[in-house]
Design a protein around this motif. Structure first.
Motif, PDB file in Angstrom:
ATOM      1  N   TYR A   1      12.908  35.364 -20.138  1.00 32.02           N
ATOM      2  CA  TYR A   1      13.903  35.578 -19.080  1.00 32.02           C
ATOM      3  C   TYR A   1      14.580  34.246 -18.792  1.00 32.02           C
ATOM      4  O   TYR A   1      13.926  33.188 -18.821  1.00 32.02           O
ATOM      5  N   VAL A   2      15.868  34.281 -18.491  1.00 31.65           N
ATOM      6  CA  VAL A   2      16.576  33.066 -18.089  1.00 31.65           C
ATOM      7  C   VAL A   2      17.275  33.318 -16.752  1.00 31.65           C
ATOM      8  O   VAL A   2      17.986  34.312 -16.594  1.00 31.65           O
ATOM      9  N   ALA A   3      17.043  32.425 -15.812  1.00 32.80           N
ATOM     10  CA  ALA A   3      17.699  32.532 -14.492  1.00 32.80           C
ATOM     11  C   ALA A   3      18.617  31.321 -14.312  1.00 32.80           C
ATOM     12  O   ALA A   3      18.120  30.222 -14.281  1.00 32.80           O
ATOM     13  N   GLN A   4      19.916  31.435 -14.228  1.00 30.29           N
ATOM     14  CA  GLN A   4      20.622  32.687 -14.362  1.00 30.29           C
ATOM     15  C   GLN A   4      21.194  32.883 -15.762  1.00 30.29           C
ATOM     16  O   GLN A   4      21.689  33.950 -16.058  1.00 30.29           O
ATOM     17  N   GLY A   5      21.114  31.857 -16.578  1.00 29.37           N
ATOM     18  CA  GLY A   5      21.584  31.999 -17.955  1.00 29.37           C
ATOM     19  C   GLY A   5      23.093  32.068 -18.075  1.00 29.37           C
ATOM     20  O   GLY A   5      23.834  31.861 -17.103  1.00 29.37           O
ATOM     21  N   ASN A   6      23.561  32.334 -19.291  1.00 32.10           N
ATOM     22  CA  ASN A   6      24.999  32.453 -19.569  1.00 32.10           C
ATOM     23  C   ASN A   6      25.177  33.473 -20.694  1.00 32.10           C
ATOM     24  O   ASN A   6      24.205  34.135 -21.099  1.00 32.10           O
ATOM     25  N   ALA A   7      26.401  33.559 -21.217  1.00 40.45           N
ATOM     26  CA  ALA A   7      26.656  34.578 -22.252  1.00 40.45           C
ATOM     27  C   ALA A   7      25.857  34.298 -23.521  1.00 40.45           C
ATOM     28  O   ALA A   7      25.551  35.216 -24.285  1.00 40.45           O
ATOM     29  N   GLY A   8      25.503  33.028 -23.745  1.00 37.53           N
ATOM     30  CA  GLY A   8      24.706  32.672 -24.923  1.00 37.53           C
ATOM     31  C   GLY A   8      23.264  33.105 -24.776  1.00 37.53           C
ATOM     32  O   GLY A   8      22.679  33.711 -25.684  1.00 37.53           O
ATOM     33  N   THR A   9      22.668  32.826 -23.621  1.00 32.47           N
ATOM     34  CA  THR A   9      21.268  33.207 -23.430  1.00 32.47           C
ATOM     35  C   THR A   9      21.142  34.734 -23.376  1.00 32.47           C
ATOM     36  O   THR A   9      20.117  35.284 -23.761  1.00 32.47           O
ATOM     37  N   ALA A  10      22.211  35.398 -22.940  1.00 33.15           N
ATOM     38  CA  ALA A  10      22.175  36.874 -22.863  1.00 33.15           C
ATOM     39  C   ALA A  10      21.977  37.499 -24.240  1.00 33.15           C
ATOM     40  O   ALA A  10      21.456  38.607 -24.347  1.00 33.15           O
TER      41      ALA A  10
END
Ligand code: AMP
Ligand code: GLY
Length: 424
Positions: free
Chosen positions: A29-38
């Motif tokens: 999980y990544v908080a809040q992440g970006n379009a790449g981590t998604a």
């Protein structure tokens, strides 16, 4: 292993990219992440500074490892907060505690720490509102240029280097008397200017052992030839050509070991990264600053050169068995070029559609400020995308990074074409 990573920049996309290659990872999980981590993990909409929500999320989702990307939650004491919960005793945290994070959270603390431990750094003195007049006199008797630093976190804007006395005094006034940086400039460190070439060295420590990661050099100024305003970083290279064995040995002996020893003497049980911002003054390393996290965009060139399983390395931090890890470093050169929004680091626009992804070749695009909207990737920050490449030498890697930087299109895109220039 179920992992939660905090942050949403290029550093975090790079860490997520590396973690997602591990056989040990079951969920990221990544908080809040970006379009790449998604694309490789699940983004969750919790601020890295909302400790209560993070704690609940960790418990509800049986998270076993927490990795903190940015400095703010560290300086605010996220480790101490989570450690208070007995249920979280087994949580591995790649995060120093509040006291350890003071190395970055307070320049005055860091300078005093270095003085106490005979770690080479620029000569300095710290002032507050109460001894303002003394500070004015100190400046008047000091050589130019002179370095003024807000004590606390100031989003990379807290260091001013005036080249004349009038500017130095007015800077001091706005910092100390007019609270330019709020709490952060209640204290101001005034120090001597060191002339040399900068580089960054990173370690990861489990509180007992440490591993030395590949070094890097970042390019902070917006303009080519290192001109114009400071940014978060416009590109980076690793390895750094002048950081030879002799130099790195000095760094280890004179800086890394005394830092770890100093932490032990302060009873700081440090588990996480230490970023040594160094300057090479005629072959001698000096510390410009400590950071208690990885750098951005340095991560984008350091992590891709590590061949080990990153989850295994982080597990060894939790188990204090880093001495058992044999680090394997790719001898290739890594470069990254940051694509930024026109106007950055001042006013800039967000929400521009990014295209050209299908034309990328031989590069790894690490998202920095991006998000998704209606199936499209759009810009969502000043620093937008870091184009990393590995090459047989600096020239080869840069060629690939530049080629990739040309291929991605968005309105008012800008990037420096001269990353690594002084070594070519
Ligand atoms: P910092 O926010 O501490 O990273 O400082 C920002 C930048 O200011 C550094 O990357 C250096 O380029 C510069 N700087 C800070 N301290 C000094 C110093 N004592 N001498 C020369 N340059 C410095
Ligand atoms: N690139 C500098 C930093 O991460 O602080």
């Amino acid at each position: 292993m179920k992992i939660l990573l905090l942050g949403s920049g290029g550093r975090e996309h790079t860490l997520a990219w590396k973690l997602s290659q591990s056989k040990k990872l079951t969920k990221l999980y990544v908080a809040q992440g970006n379009a790449g981590t998604a694309q490789i993990a699940e983004n969750i909409d919790i601020s890295p500074n909302d400790f209560e929500k993070i704690e609940t999320f960790i418990i509800e989702n049986q998270i076993e490892m927490l990795i903190v990307g940015p400095e703010e939650p560290l300086v605010k004491g996220i480790r101490n907060y989570l450690q208070k919960n007995k249920e979280l005793h087994h949580l591995i945290m790649i995060a120093p505690d509040k006291n350890g994070a003071e190395l970055e959270g307070s320049k005055d603390f860091a300078k005093e720490f270095m003085k106490k431990n005979s770690i080479p750094t620029a000569k300095y003195k710290t002032f507050t509102k109460d001894n303002y007049q003394e500070a004015v006199t100190y400046i008047k008797n000091h050589s130019l240029p002179i370095v003024l630093k807000a004590d606390g976190l100031a989003a990379g804007k807290g260091v001013i280097i005036p080249t004349d006395y009038i500017t130095a005094e007015s800077t001091l006034r706005t910092m100390l008397l007019e609270n330019q940086f709020g709490e952060a400039s209640k204290k101001v460190v005034i120090e001597e200017f060191l002339a040399g070439i900068e580089l960054s060295v990173f370690i990861l420590t489990d509180g007992k052992n440490y591993i030395l990661l590949p070094e890097a050099k970042d390019y902070k100024r917006i303009g080519e030839g290192d001109t114009g305003l400071n940014t978060g970083g416009m590109g980076a290279i690793s390895p750094v050509p002048f950081a030879n064995h002799t130099f790195l040995e000095k760094v280890e002996k004179q800086i890394i070991l005394p830092t770890l020893e100093g932490l032990r003497n302060e009873n700081i049980d440090y588990q996480g990264f230490i970023f040594f911002g160094l300057i090479d003054v005629k072959g001698e390393p000096y510390v410009i600053e400590y950071n208690v996290r990885m750098g951005d965009p340095e991560t984008e060139v350091v992590i891709p050169r590590i061949e080990n399983d990153l989850v295994e390395i982080f597990e060894a931090v939790g188990n204090r068995t880093l001495d058992k890890i044999e680090l394997k470093i790719n001898p290739k050169t890594a470069t990254t070029i940051m694509l930024v929004a026109g106007g950055y680091p001042e006013q800039y626009e967000k929400g521009k559609e990014m295209t050209g992804w299908e034309n990328l070749k031989n590069v790894i695009p690490f998202h920095a400020g991006t998000t998704q909207k209606e199936g499209k990737i759009i810009t969502n920050g000043g620093r937008v995308l870091a184009i990393t490449a590995l090459g047989n030498d600096l020239e080869d890697a840069l060629e690939k990074s530049k080629n990739g930087a040309d291929k991605i299109k968005f309105d008012s895109k800008y990037f420096r074409k001269d990353i690594g220039y002084e070594f070519l």
